[in-house]
Design a protein around this motif. Structure first.
Motif, PDB file in Angstrom:
ATOM      1  N   ASP A 233       0.840  -1.209   0.000  1.00  0.00           N
ATOM      2  CA  ASP A 233       0.000   0.000   0.000  1.00  0.00           C
ATOM      3  C   ASP A 233       0.867   1.247   0.000  1.00  0.00           C
ATOM      4  N   VAL A 234       0.398   2.288  -0.674  1.00  0.00           N
ATOM      5  CA  VAL A 234       1.127   3.556  -0.610  1.00  0.00           C
ATOM      6  C   VAL A 234       0.165   4.725  -0.760  1.00  0.00           C
ATOM      7  N   ALA A 235       0.457   5.773   0.001  1.00  0.00           N
ATOM      8  CA  ALA A 235      -0.150   7.086  -0.202  1.00  0.00           C
ATOM      9  C   ALA A 235       1.002   8.070  -0.295  1.00  0.00           C
ATOM     10  N   GLY A 236       0.920   8.968  -1.261  1.00  0.00           N
ATOM     11  CA  GLY A 236       2.009   9.918  -1.426  1.00  0.00           C
ATOM     12  C   GLY A 236       1.746  10.873  -2.569  1.00  0.00           C
ATOM     13  N   THR A 237       2.811  11.407  -3.122  1.00  0.00           N
ATOM     14  CA  THR A 237       2.730  12.438  -4.152  1.00  0.00           C
ATOM     15  C   THR A 237       3.503  12.002  -5.387  1.00  0.00           C
ATOM     16  N   VAL A 238       2.883  12.175  -6.544  1.00  0.00           N
ATOM     17  CA  VAL A 238       3.574  11.863  -7.791  1.00  0.00           C
ATOM     18  C   VAL A 238       4.801  12.763  -7.907  1.00  0.00           C
ATOM     19  N   GLU A 239       5.933  12.128  -8.109  1.00  0.00           N
ATOM     20  CA  GLU A 239       7.201  12.864  -8.178  1.00  0.00           C
ATOM     21  C   GLU A 239       7.726  12.914  -9.601  1.00  0.00           C
ATOM     22  N   ALA A 240       7.506  11.860 -10.361  1.00  0.00           N
ATOM     23  CA  ALA A 240       7.930  11.780 -11.760  1.00  0.00           C
ATOM     24  C   ALA A 240       6.994  10.818 -12.466  1.00  0.00           C
ATOM     25  N   ALA A 241       6.753  11.062 -13.748  1.00  0.00           N
ATOM     26  CA  ALA A 241       5.811  10.224 -14.477  1.00  0.00           C
ATOM     27  C   ALA A 241       6.220  10.112 -15.933  1.00  0.00           C
ATOM     28  N   ASP A 242       5.996   8.939 -16.495  1.00  0.00           N
ATOM     29  CA  ASP A 242       6.112   8.770 -17.929  1.00  0.00           C
ATOM     30  C   ASP A 242       5.122   9.723 -18.594  1.00  0.00           C
ATOM     31  N   VAL A 243       5.494  10.296 -19.721  1.00  0.00           N
ATOM     32  CA  VAL A 243       4.658  11.322 -20.358  1.00  0.00           C
ATOM     33  C   VAL A 243       3.271  10.809 -20.712  1.00  0.00           C
TER      34      VAL A 243
ATOM     35  N   ALA B 144       1.616   8.576 -18.933  1.00  0.00           N
ATOM     36  CA  ALA B 144       1.023   7.923 -17.772  1.00  0.00           C
ATOM     37  C   ALA B 144      -0.272   8.579 -17.302  1.00  0.00           C
ATOM     38  N   GLY B 145      -0.487   9.841 -17.660  1.00  0.00           N
ATOM     39  CA  GLY B 145      -1.726  10.515 -17.292  1.00  0.00           C
ATOM     40  C   GLY B 145      -1.712  11.183 -15.935  1.00  0.00           C
ATOM     41  N   TRP B 146      -0.555  11.213 -15.272  1.00  0.00           N
ATOM     42  CA  TRP B 146      -0.429  11.863 -13.972  1.00  0.00           C
ATOM     43  C   TRP B 146       0.592  12.976 -14.058  1.00  0.00           C
ATOM     44  N   GLN B 147       0.403  13.969 -13.188  1.00  0.00           N
ATOM     45  CA  GLN B 147       1.316  15.105 -13.166  1.00  0.00           C
ATOM     46  C   GLN B 147       2.049  15.151 -11.828  1.00  0.00           C
ATOM     47  N   PRO B 148       3.313  15.580 -11.839  1.00  0.00           N
ATOM     48  CA  PRO B 148       4.030  15.736 -10.572  1.00  0.00           C
ATOM     49  C   PRO B 148       3.255  16.642  -9.613  1.00  0.00           C
ATOM     50  N   GLY B 149       3.240  16.253  -8.362  1.00  0.00           N
ATOM     51  CA  GLY B 149       2.550  17.033  -7.350  1.00  0.00           C
ATOM     52  C   GLY B 149       1.173  16.512  -6.994  1.00  0.00           C
ATOM     53  N   GLU B 150       0.618  15.602  -7.798  1.00  0.00           N
ATOM     54  CA  GLU B 150      -0.707  15.065  -7.501  1.00  0.00           C
ATOM     55  C   GLU B 150      -0.627  14.057  -6.346  1.00  0.00           C
ATOM     56  N   ALA B 151      -1.562  14.162  -5.423  1.00  0.00           N
ATOM     57  CA  ALA B 151      -1.633  13.223  -4.299  1.00  0.00           C
ATOM     58  C   ALA B 151      -2.375  11.969  -4.754  1.00  0.00           C
TER      59      ALA B 151
END
Length: 296
Positions: free
Chosen positions: A63-73, A75-82
């Motif tokens: 399990d993990v809760a955290g913040t997106v730090e890096a993403a494949d272009v 991947a559909g997620w942006q850095p900083g998203e919880a």
């Protein structure tokens, strides 16, 4: 970065806090800066060698809760998203008990708006397991469901999800947990050691096996929580065991239910990542109501 790993199997003392290379996301993946990660019984199994892998490094934590730090272009997620996510696998060299973790983007969901990271981290593995087990049982509104080990993390989520769907839930657990379980939505609470009335379906999170199978009505359904270990069918009863699978879309639904107050998250204690051995020792003592959560 620091991560909890095992290289030799054993008790809580087998857990090491190692300095390892920070992982980089590949195609369709994201790297999460870990804010909180839950300790589950499966981690104790990995640590003790129940799933094999002698001579290799095994990471701990699903399990993990955290913040997106890096993403494949893509991947559909942006850095900083919880986010929250399930990092599935018994043979991962790194798990979520670390400062950073890489997961498939499709395994992640936006974090609950109403929960802190510590509580949000208890959702992915246990709530997904409960939801996917109910799918296996195919139990419907108006039918009856018996949940063994109902006061545990998976059992508790199953009670809440089933009650929310209009299913009549009987909880099989310690008599001391009756108030808790009725608060989660159980219609009936049967103390351990007392045979419950037959139900349309049984979710056996306590791993009672044949004993719990006997409590399913003829033609009903049984689901266990250890893949490959369900008892043989009898009396027309379907038997299966859930093997949890990452599913970001389904996890997003569970997050919504948590934000709406349908699902109650339970944290028993928190530990610093550096104190992972102490957390494993506490888990081994038993009697934990709610989850133990590690904070990097």
């Amino acid at each position: 970065m620091r991560a909890a790993v095992v290289t030799t199997f054993g008790g809580p003392e087998a857990v090491e806090i190692a300095d390892v290379e920070r992982p980089e996301p590949g195609a369709g993946q994201i790297r999460i800066k870990v804010a909180a990660a839950t300790l589950n019984p499966v981690d104790a199994g990995v640590r003790s060698g129940a799933f094999g892998g002698a001579g290799t490094r095994r990471g701990l934590g699903w399990d993990v809760a955290g913040t997106v730090e890096a993403a494949d272009v893509a991947a559909g997620w942006q850095p900083g998203e919880a986010v929250v996510a399930l990092h599935y696998g018994l043979a991962n060299p790194l798990g979520t008990h670390a400062e950073h973790v890489v997961v498939d983007a499709s395994a992640a969901a936006k974090a609950p708006a109403t929960l802190d990271a510590t509580h949000a981290a208890t959702l992915p593995l246990n709530a997904l397991t409960a939801a996917q087990a109910l799918d296996l049982l195919d139990v419907r509104a108006g039918q009856s469901l018996l949940v063994t080990g109902a006061a545990g993390a998976v059992g508790g989520y199953a009670v809440q999800l089933a009650a929310h769907r209009g299913i009549e839930v009987t909880a099989y657990a310690s008599a001391a947990d009756e108030e808790l379980l009725r608060g989660l939505g159980a219609t009936h609470v049967v103390p351990r050691g007392t045979a419950p009335a037959p139900a349309d379906a049984v979710l056996d999170t306590a791993v009672l096996g044949a004993e719990a199978l006997a409590w399913v009505r003829d033609g009903g359904a049984y689901a266990g929580v250890i893949p490959g270990a369900a008892p043989a069918p009898e009396r027309g009863v379907r038997t299966a065991a859930v093997e949890v699978a990452p599913d970001g879309a389904r996890l997003a639904e569970l997050v919504r239910l948590a934000d709406e107050g349908v699902l109650t998250t339970r944290v028993a204690e928190t530990y610093a990542l550096a104190d992972a051995v102490k957390a494993h020792a506490r888990l081994a003592e038993g009697g934990v109501r709610g989850r133990l959560v590690l904070i990097p």
